[in-house]
Write a protein that holds these residues in place. Sequence first.
Motif, PDB file in Angstrom:
ATOM      1  N   ALA A   1      60.358 166.327  42.869  1.00 48.73           N
ATOM      2  CA  ALA A   1      60.769 166.112  41.548  1.00 48.73           C
ATOM      3  C   ALA A   1      59.759 166.987  40.402  1.00 48.73           C
ATOM      4  CB  ALA A   1      60.259 164.541  41.306  1.00 48.73           C
ATOM      5  N   LEU A   2      58.671 167.301  40.976  1.00 52.54           N
ATOM      6  CA  LEU A   2      57.835 167.995  40.039  1.00 52.54           C
ATOM      7  C   LEU A   2      57.530 169.237  40.481  1.00 52.54           C
ATOM      8  CD1 LEU A   2      55.482 164.831  39.028  1.00 52.54           C
ATOM      9  CD2 LEU A   2      57.421 165.692  37.634  1.00 52.54           C
ATOM     10  N   PRO A   3      58.063 170.227  40.579  1.00 57.49           N
ATOM     11  CA  PRO A   3      57.886 171.579  41.225  1.00 57.49           C
ATOM     12  C   PRO A   3      56.997 172.233  40.436  1.00 57.49           C
ATOM     13  CG  PRO A   3      60.073 171.764  40.841  1.00 57.49           C
ATOM     14  CD  PRO A   3      59.662 170.488  40.511  1.00 57.49           C
ATOM     15  N   ARG A   4      56.020 173.089  40.881  1.00 59.86           N
ATOM     16  CA  ARG A   4      55.340 173.880  40.245  1.00 59.86           C
ATOM     17  C   ARG A   4      55.944 175.208  39.627  1.00 59.86           C
ATOM     18  NH1 ARG A   4      50.414 175.321  43.764  1.00 59.86           N
ATOM     19  NH2 ARG A   4      51.310 173.815  45.071  1.00 59.86           N
ATOM     20  N   GLU A   5      56.647 175.765  40.683  1.00 57.40           N
ATOM     21  CA  GLU A   5      57.833 177.078  40.124  1.00 57.40           C
ATOM     22  C   GLU A   5      59.204 176.260  39.998  1.00 57.40           C
ATOM     23  OE1 GLU A   5      57.020 180.236  39.998  1.00 57.40           O
ATOM     24  OE2 GLU A   5      54.840 179.563  40.574  1.00 57.40           O
TER      25      GLU A   5
ATOM     26  N   LEU B   1      57.734 161.540  53.327  1.00 62.15           N
ATOM     27  CA  LEU B   1      58.656 161.209  52.524  1.00 62.15           C
ATOM     28  C   LEU B   1      58.266 161.064  50.924  1.00 62.15           C
ATOM     29  CD1 LEU B   1      61.918 160.558  52.360  1.00 62.15           C
ATOM     30  CD2 LEU B   1      61.221 158.242  52.752  1.00 62.15           C
ATOM     31  N   VAL B   2      57.028 160.433  50.858  1.00 62.53           N
ATOM     32  CA  VAL B   2      56.535 160.158  49.054  1.00 62.53           C
ATOM     33  C   VAL B   2      55.993 161.487  48.803  1.00 62.53           C
ATOM     34  CG1 VAL B   2      54.800 159.073  48.110  1.00 62.53           C
ATOM     35  CG2 VAL B   2      55.888 157.745  49.750  1.00 62.53           C
ATOM     36  N   VAL B   3      55.393 162.488  49.572  1.00 64.23           N
ATOM     37  CA  VAL B   3      54.702 163.509  48.988  1.00 64.23           C
ATOM     38  C   VAL B   3      55.830 164.414  48.771  1.00 64.23           C
ATOM     39  CG1 VAL B   3      53.460 165.694  49.775  1.00 64.23           C
ATOM     40  CG2 VAL B   3      52.509 163.350  50.023  1.00 64.23           C
ATOM     41  N   GLY B   4      56.833 164.583  49.596  1.00 66.87           N
ATOM     42  CA  GLY B   4      58.183 165.442  49.501  1.00 66.87           C
ATOM     43  C   GLY B   4      58.763 165.220  48.389  1.00 66.87           C
ATOM     44  N   THR B   5      59.097 163.928  47.965  1.00 67.17           N
ATOM     45  CA  THR B   5      59.736 163.399  46.892  1.00 67.17           C
ATOM     46  C   THR B   5      59.165 163.869  45.591  1.00 67.17           C
ATOM     47  OG1 THR B   5      60.650 161.893  48.089  1.00 67.17           O
ATOM     48  CG2 THR B   5      60.872 161.559  45.893  1.00 67.17           C
ATOM     49  N   ILE B   6      57.881 163.639  45.362  1.00 73.70           N
ATOM     50  CA  ILE B   6      56.895 163.977  44.397  1.00 73.70           C
ATOM     51  C   ILE B   6      57.087 165.761  44.316  1.00 73.70           C
ATOM     52  CG2 ILE B   6      54.653 164.242  43.437  1.00 73.70           C
ATOM     53  CD1 ILE B   6      54.239 161.435  44.845  1.00 73.70           C
ATOM     54  N   ALA B   7      57.070 166.387  45.279  1.00 74.50           N
ATOM     55  CA  ALA B   7      56.964 167.768  45.231  1.00 74.50           C
ATOM     56  C   ALA B   7      58.355 168.233  44.761  1.00 74.50           C
ATOM     57  CB  ALA B   7      56.573 168.298  46.613  1.00 74.50           C
TER      58      ALA B   7
ATOM     59  N   THR C   1      62.194 177.802  40.352  1.00 77.45           N
ATOM     60  CA  THR C   1      63.130 178.434  40.736  1.00 77.45           C
ATOM     61  C   THR C   1      63.841 177.771  41.696  1.00 77.45           C
ATOM     62  OG1 THR C   1      61.973 179.185  42.714  1.00 77.45           O
ATOM     63  CG2 THR C   1      61.820 180.829  40.806  1.00 77.45           C
ATOM     64  N   TYR C   2      65.038 177.996  42.019  1.00 76.26           N
ATOM     65  CA  TYR C   2      66.250 177.286  42.691  1.00 76.26           C
ATOM     66  C   TYR C   2      65.723 177.346  44.314  1.00 76.26           C
ATOM     67  CZ  TYR C   2      69.159 176.896  38.694  1.00 76.26           C
ATOM     68  OH  TYR C   2      69.583 176.570  37.513  1.00 76.26           O
ATOM     69  N   LEU C   3      65.184 178.482  44.646  1.00 79.81           N
ATOM     70  CA  LEU C   3      64.731 178.489  46.354  1.00 79.81           C
ATOM     71  C   LEU C   3      63.589 177.548  46.507  1.00 79.81           C
ATOM     72  CD1 LEU C   3      65.122 179.739  48.841  1.00 79.81           C
ATOM     73  CD2 LEU C   3      63.554 181.379  48.085  1.00 79.81           C
ATOM     74  N   ASP C   4      62.692 177.208  45.397  1.00 72.25           N
ATOM     75  CA  ASP C   4      61.603 176.385  45.730  1.00 72.25           C
ATOM     76  C   ASP C   4      62.079 174.994  45.673  1.00 72.25           C
ATOM     77  OD1 ASP C   4      59.703 178.481  45.822  1.00 72.25           O
ATOM     78  OD2 ASP C   4      59.490 178.373  43.721  1.00 72.25           O
ATOM     79  N   ARG C   5      62.837 174.722  44.908  1.00 65.68           N
ATOM     80  CA  ARG C   5      63.601 173.228  44.774  1.00 65.68           C
ATOM     81  C   ARG C   5      64.445 173.040  45.895  1.00 65.68           C
ATOM     82  NH1 ARG C   5      65.702 172.403  38.615  1.00 65.68           N
ATOM     83  NH2 ARG C   5      63.894 172.523  37.726  1.00 65.68           N
ATOM     84  N   LEU C   6      65.016 174.083  46.606  1.00 68.87           N
ATOM     85  CA  LEU C   6      65.717 173.678  47.829  1.00 68.87           C
ATOM     86  C   LEU C   6      64.675 173.575  48.971  1.00 68.87           C
ATOM     87  CD1 LEU C   6      68.459 173.790  49.348  1.00 68.87           C
ATOM     88  CD2 LEU C   6      68.290 176.168  49.798  1.00 68.87           C
ATOM     89  N   ILE C   7      63.662 174.463  49.022  1.00 68.32           N
ATOM     90  CA  ILE C   7      62.608 174.303  50.205  1.00 68.32           C
ATOM     91  C   ILE C   7      62.008 172.808  49.894  1.00 68.32           C
ATOM     92  CG2 ILE C   7      60.462 174.731  51.083  1.00 68.32           C
ATOM     93  CD1 ILE C   7      61.371 177.830  50.288  1.00 68.32           C
ATOM     94  N   ASN C   8      61.803 172.322  48.680  1.00 62.89           N
ATOM     95  CA  ASN C   8      61.062 170.984  48.368  1.00 62.89           C
ATOM     96  C   ASN C   8      62.114 170.079  48.695  1.00 62.89           C
ATOM     97  OD1 ASN C   8      58.751 172.007  47.517  1.00 62.89           O
ATOM     98  ND2 ASN C   8      59.126 172.170  45.436  1.00 62.89           N
TER      99      ASN C   8
END
Length: 78
Positions: free
Chosen positions: A20-24, A12-18, A26-33
């Motif tokens: 909030a601060l995605p490297r890419e 939960l903590v790692v996923g929330t950070i990922a 794109t919307y698909l990356d944000r949806l997966i994160n």
Amino acid sequence: MAPEFVLGLAILVVGTIASALPRERTYLDRLINLEIPAWGLLLVMLSYDEALALFTFGGVSVLSTFIFVRVMEKRGQP
């Protein structure tokens, strides 16, 4: 503490950070994160009650995906 509770909190903590601060950006990356913290939340709820965990995970997953897809449609693809 149950092992699924500790693992769920970590995911939960790692996923929330990922999310909030995605490297890419794109919307698909944000949806997966967005799905990563949902799995962590599912594991936390599984340590309490299976039925509650499955119903809540299903509801939150569908609702958050629906809202996020609507936002993507309004903003357009980058």
